[in-house]
Design a protein around this motif. Structure first.
Motif, PDB file in Angstrom:
ATOM      1  N   ARG A  99      10.249   8.134 -16.212  1.00  0.00           N
ATOM      2  CA  ARG A  99      11.112   8.940 -17.089  1.00  0.00           C
ATOM      3  C   ARG A  99      12.387   9.345 -16.364  1.00  0.00           C
ATOM      4  NH1 ARG A  99       6.254  11.316 -18.742  1.00  0.00           N
ATOM      5  NH2 ARG A  99       6.607  13.142 -17.431  1.00  0.00           N
ATOM      6  N   GLY A 100      12.241   9.770 -15.124  1.00  0.00           N
ATOM      7  CA  GLY A 100      13.411  10.160 -14.337  1.00  0.00           C
ATOM      8  C   GLY A 100      14.367   9.001 -14.136  1.00  0.00           C
ATOM      9  N   ALA A 101      13.829   7.835 -13.843  1.00  0.00           N
ATOM     10  CA  ALA A 101      14.662   6.652 -13.651  1.00  0.00           C
ATOM     11  C   ALA A 101      15.355   6.267 -14.956  1.00  0.00           C
ATOM     12  CB  ALA A 101      13.811   5.493 -13.136  1.00  0.00           C
ATOM     13  N   SER A 102      14.639   6.377 -16.053  1.00  0.00           N
ATOM     14  CA  SER A 102      15.192   6.035 -17.355  1.00  0.00           C
ATOM     15  C   SER A 102      16.360   6.951 -17.711  1.00  0.00           C
ATOM     16  CB  SER A 102      14.100   6.137 -18.424  1.00  0.00           C
ATOM     17  OG  SER A 102      14.627   5.875 -19.688  1.00  0.00           O
ATOM     18  N   LYS A 103      16.217   8.246 -17.430  1.00  0.00           N
ATOM     19  CA  LYS A 103      17.285   9.208 -17.708  1.00  0.00           C
ATOM     20  C   LYS A 103      18.524   8.914 -16.869  1.00  0.00           C
ATOM     21  CE  LYS A 103      14.394  13.003 -19.265  1.00  0.00           C
ATOM     22  NZ  LYS A 103      13.896  14.348 -18.987  1.00  0.00           N
ATOM     23  N   ALA A 104      18.301   8.342 -15.677  1.00  0.00           N
ATOM     24  CA  ALA A 104      19.411   8.016 -14.788  1.00  0.00           C
ATOM     25  C   ALA A 104      19.997   6.640 -15.083  1.00  0.00           C
ATOM     26  CB  ALA A 104      18.946   8.084 -13.333  1.00  0.00           C
ATOM     27  N   GLY A 105      19.419   5.944 -16.040  1.00  0.00           N
ATOM     28  CA  GLY A 105      19.935   4.633 -16.412  1.00  0.00           C
ATOM     29  C   GLY A 105      19.154   3.470 -15.832  1.00  0.00           C
ATOM     30  N   GLY A 106      18.043   3.753 -15.178  1.00  0.00           N
ATOM     31  CA  GLY A 106      17.200   2.694 -14.634  1.00  0.00           C
ATOM     32  C   GLY A 106      17.118   2.762 -13.134  1.00  0.00           C
ATOM     33  N   ALA A 107      16.146   2.043 -12.599  1.00  0.00           N
ATOM     34  CA  ALA A 107      15.958   2.018 -11.148  1.00  0.00           C
ATOM     35  C   ALA A 107      15.156   0.793 -10.770  1.00  0.00           C
ATOM     36  CB  ALA A 107      15.231   3.272 -10.685  1.00  0.00           C
ATOM     37  N   GLY A 108      15.412   0.303  -9.583  1.00  0.00           N
ATOM     38  CA  GLY A 108      14.649  -0.811  -9.053  1.00  0.00           C
ATOM     39  C   GLY A 108      13.305  -0.342  -8.534  1.00  0.00           C
ATOM     40  N   LEU A 109      12.515  -1.292  -8.108  1.00  0.00           N
ATOM     41  CA  LEU A 109      11.167  -1.012  -7.636  1.00  0.00           C
ATOM     42  C   LEU A 109      11.166  -0.060  -6.442  1.00  0.00           C
ATOM     43  CD1 LEU A 109       8.336  -1.884  -8.456  1.00  0.00           C
ATOM     44  CD2 LEU A 109       8.514  -3.758  -6.827  1.00  0.00           C
ATOM     45  N   TYR A 156       0.826  -1.210   0.000  1.00  0.00           N
ATOM     46  CA  TYR A 156       0.000   0.000   0.000  1.00  0.00           C
ATOM     47  C   TYR A 156       0.861   1.260   0.000  1.00  0.00           C
ATOM     48  CZ  TYR A 156      -4.552  -2.213   0.608  1.00  0.00           C
ATOM     49  OH  TYR A 156      -5.711  -2.931   0.415  1.00  0.00           O
ATOM     50  N   GLU A 157       1.963   1.235   0.726  1.00  0.00           N
ATOM     51  CA  GLU A 157       2.859   2.392   0.747  1.00  0.00           C
ATOM     52  C   GLU A 157       3.402   2.667  -0.654  1.00  0.00           C
ATOM     53  OE1 GLU A 157       3.822   4.601   3.385  1.00  0.00           O
ATOM     54  OE2 GLU A 157       1.987   3.687   4.177  1.00  0.00           O
ATOM     55  N   PHE A 158       3.850   1.605  -1.338  1.00  0.00           N
ATOM     56  CA  PHE A 158       4.340   1.757  -2.703  1.00  0.00           C
ATOM     57  C   PHE A 158       3.218   2.268  -3.603  1.00  0.00           C
ATOM     58  CE2 PHE A 158       4.818   0.005  -6.991  1.00  0.00           C
ATOM     59  CZ  PHE A 158       6.019   0.578  -7.359  1.00  0.00           C
ATOM     60  N   LEU A 159       2.054   1.632  -3.514  1.00  0.00           N
ATOM     61  CA  LEU A 159       0.931   1.984  -4.370  1.00  0.00           C
ATOM     62  C   LEU A 159       0.489   3.430  -4.152  1.00  0.00           C
ATOM     63  CD1 LEU A 159      -0.909   0.879  -6.533  1.00  0.00           C
ATOM     64  CD2 LEU A 159      -2.377  -0.055  -4.736  1.00  0.00           C
ATOM     65  N   ASP A 160       0.481   3.884  -2.910  1.00  0.00           N
ATOM     66  CA  ASP A 160       0.101   5.273  -2.639  1.00  0.00           C
ATOM     67  C   ASP A 160       1.057   6.260  -3.306  1.00  0.00           C
ATOM     68  OD1 ASP A 160      -2.151   4.581  -1.208  1.00  0.00           O
ATOM     69  OD2 ASP A 160      -1.186   4.772   0.754  1.00  0.00           O
ATOM     70  N   ASN A 161       2.314   5.866  -3.450  1.00  0.00           N
ATOM     71  CA  ASN A 161       3.293   6.743  -4.099  1.00  0.00           C
ATOM     72  C   ASN A 161       3.192   6.728  -5.617  1.00  0.00           C
ATOM     73  OD1 ASN A 161       4.455   7.600  -1.666  1.00  0.00           O
ATOM     74  ND2 ASN A 161       5.812   5.840  -1.615  1.00  0.00           N
ATOM     75  N   VAL A 162       2.735   5.624  -6.193  1.00  0.00           N
ATOM     76  CA  VAL A 162       2.737   5.494  -7.655  1.00  0.00           C
ATOM     77  C   VAL A 162       1.332   5.453  -8.257  1.00  0.00           C
ATOM     78  CG1 VAL A 162       4.964   4.310  -7.629  1.00  0.00           C
ATOM     79  CG2 VAL A 162       2.851   2.954  -7.665  1.00  0.00           C
ATOM     80  N   ARG A 163       0.323   5.669  -7.455  1.00  0.00           N
ATOM     81  CA  ARG A 163      -1.065   5.561  -7.909  1.00  0.00           C
ATOM     82  C   ARG A 163      -1.392   6.524  -9.047  1.00  0.00           C
ATOM     83  NH1 ARG A 163      -4.606   3.406  -5.104  1.00  0.00           N
ATOM     84  NH2 ARG A 163      -3.551   3.788  -3.133  1.00  0.00           N
ATOM     85  N   ASP A 164      -0.980   7.775  -8.898  1.00  0.00           N
ATOM     86  CA  ASP A 164      -1.292   8.789  -9.902  1.00  0.00           C
ATOM     87  C   ASP A 164      -0.517   8.485 -11.190  1.00  0.00           C
ATOM     88  OD1 ASP A 164      -0.448  11.485 -11.283  1.00  0.00           O
ATOM     89  OD2 ASP A 164      -2.295  11.920 -10.169  1.00  0.00           O
ATOM     90  N   PRO A 165      -1.234   8.322 -12.314  1.00  0.00           N
ATOM     91  CA  PRO A 165      -0.544   7.977 -13.569  1.00  0.00           C
ATOM     92  C   PRO A 165       0.513   9.002 -13.995  1.00  0.00           C
ATOM     93  CG  PRO A 165      -2.927   7.742 -13.829  1.00  0.00           C
ATOM     94  CD  PRO A 165      -2.686   8.381 -12.490  1.00  0.00           C
ATOM     95  N   GLU A 166       0.261  10.269 -13.731  1.00  0.00           N
ATOM     96  CA  GLU A 166       1.231  11.306 -14.110  1.00  0.00           C
ATOM     97  C   GLU A 166       2.509  11.181 -13.277  1.00  0.00           C
ATOM     98  OE1 GLU A 166       1.510  16.150 -14.040  1.00  0.00           O
ATOM     99  OE2 GLU A 166      -0.447  15.250 -14.503  1.00  0.00           O
ATOM    100  N   ILE A 167       2.360  10.983 -11.977  1.00  0.00           N
ATOM    101  CA  ILE A 167       3.519  10.799 -11.088  1.00  0.00           C
ATOM    102  C   ILE A 167       4.285   9.543 -11.502  1.00  0.00           C
ATOM    103  CG2 ILE A 167       4.225  10.252  -8.709  1.00  0.00           C
ATOM    104  CD1 ILE A 167       3.441  13.159  -8.946  1.00  0.00           C
ATOM    105  N   TRP A 168       3.556   8.471 -11.810  1.00  0.00           N
ATOM    106  CA  TRP A 168       4.181   7.219 -12.224  1.00  0.00           C
ATOM    107  C   TRP A 168       5.020   7.418 -13.483  1.00  0.00           C
ATOM    108  CZ3 TRP A 168       6.079   2.917 -10.783  1.00  0.00           C
ATOM    109  CH2 TRP A 168       6.206   1.825 -11.624  1.00  0.00           C
ATOM    110  N   GLU A 169       4.451   8.089 -14.470  1.00  0.00           N
ATOM    111  CA  GLU A 169       5.175   8.322 -15.716  1.00  0.00           C
ATOM    112  C   GLU A 169       6.397   9.204 -15.485  1.00  0.00           C
ATOM    113  OE1 GLU A 169       4.819   6.751 -18.622  1.00  0.00           O
ATOM    114  OE2 GLU A 169       3.231   5.598 -17.640  1.00  0.00           O
ATOM    115  N   MET A 170       6.251  10.236 -14.652  1.00  0.00           N
ATOM    116  CA  MET A 170       7.383  11.112 -14.348  1.00  0.00           C
ATOM    117  C   MET A 170       8.497  10.330 -13.647  1.00  0.00           C
ATOM    118  SD  MET A 170       5.255  14.544 -13.168  1.00  0.00           S
ATOM    119  CE  MET A 170       6.597  15.206 -12.219  1.00  0.00           C
ATOM    120  N   ALA A 171       8.131   9.462 -12.722  1.00  0.00           N
ATOM    121  CA  ALA A 171       9.119   8.662 -11.999  1.00  0.00           C
ATOM    122  C   ALA A 171       9.849   7.725 -12.962  1.00  0.00           C
ATOM    123  CB  ALA A 171       8.448   7.870 -10.881  1.00  0.00           C
TER     124      ALA A 171
END
Length: 133
Positions: A99-109, A82-97
């Protein structure tokens, strides 16, 4: 098989919205179990679903019961899920996250969740004027 972060998020959202079971039976096993192939998934699709349900359990985001015929049932999200889901629920926030991870070369969950949390915090501060530190 690559870990699909979108699928992880989508599965959690489905569970939160009331889905309690998933059928990850591959067609190649259906006949042996006496189950109609129409009730089964393409082998690759079944493997991907089962692996991502396992990943949800391994991450401590959800708990399931399982049967030998590929059914995952009694799905429940954990506190961490639920903590993870509350942070990534909003589709816009999810997409921004993502994109940011992709620019940095990737990121884990976990890092994706933290990145989304930081973006969400910025949005809250922007809309409320309250510094939540």
């Amino acid at each position: 098989m690559k870990r699909d972060m979108d699928l992880i998020r989508d599965l959690l959202l489905k569970i939160e919205n009331g889905r309690t079971s998933f059928q990850a039976l591959p067609k190649s096993h259906a006949e042996a179990l006496g189950i109609s192939e129409e009730e089964a998934l393409d082998d690759t699709e079944a493997e991907e679903l089962a692996r991502h349900l396992e990943l949800l359990e391994e991450a401590g985001f959800a708990k399931f019961e399982r049967t030998l015929d590929g059914e995952w049932f009694d799905a429940n999200i954990t506190w961490s899920g639920y903590e993870f889901l509350d942070n990534v629920r909003d589709p816009e926030i999810w997409e921004m996250a993502k994109r940011g991870a992709s620019k940095a070369g990737g990121a884990g969950l976990e890092l994706l969740g933290q990145l989304a949390k930081g973006l969400l915090k910025t949005q809250i501060e922007k809309h409320t004027g309250v510094d939540i530190g």
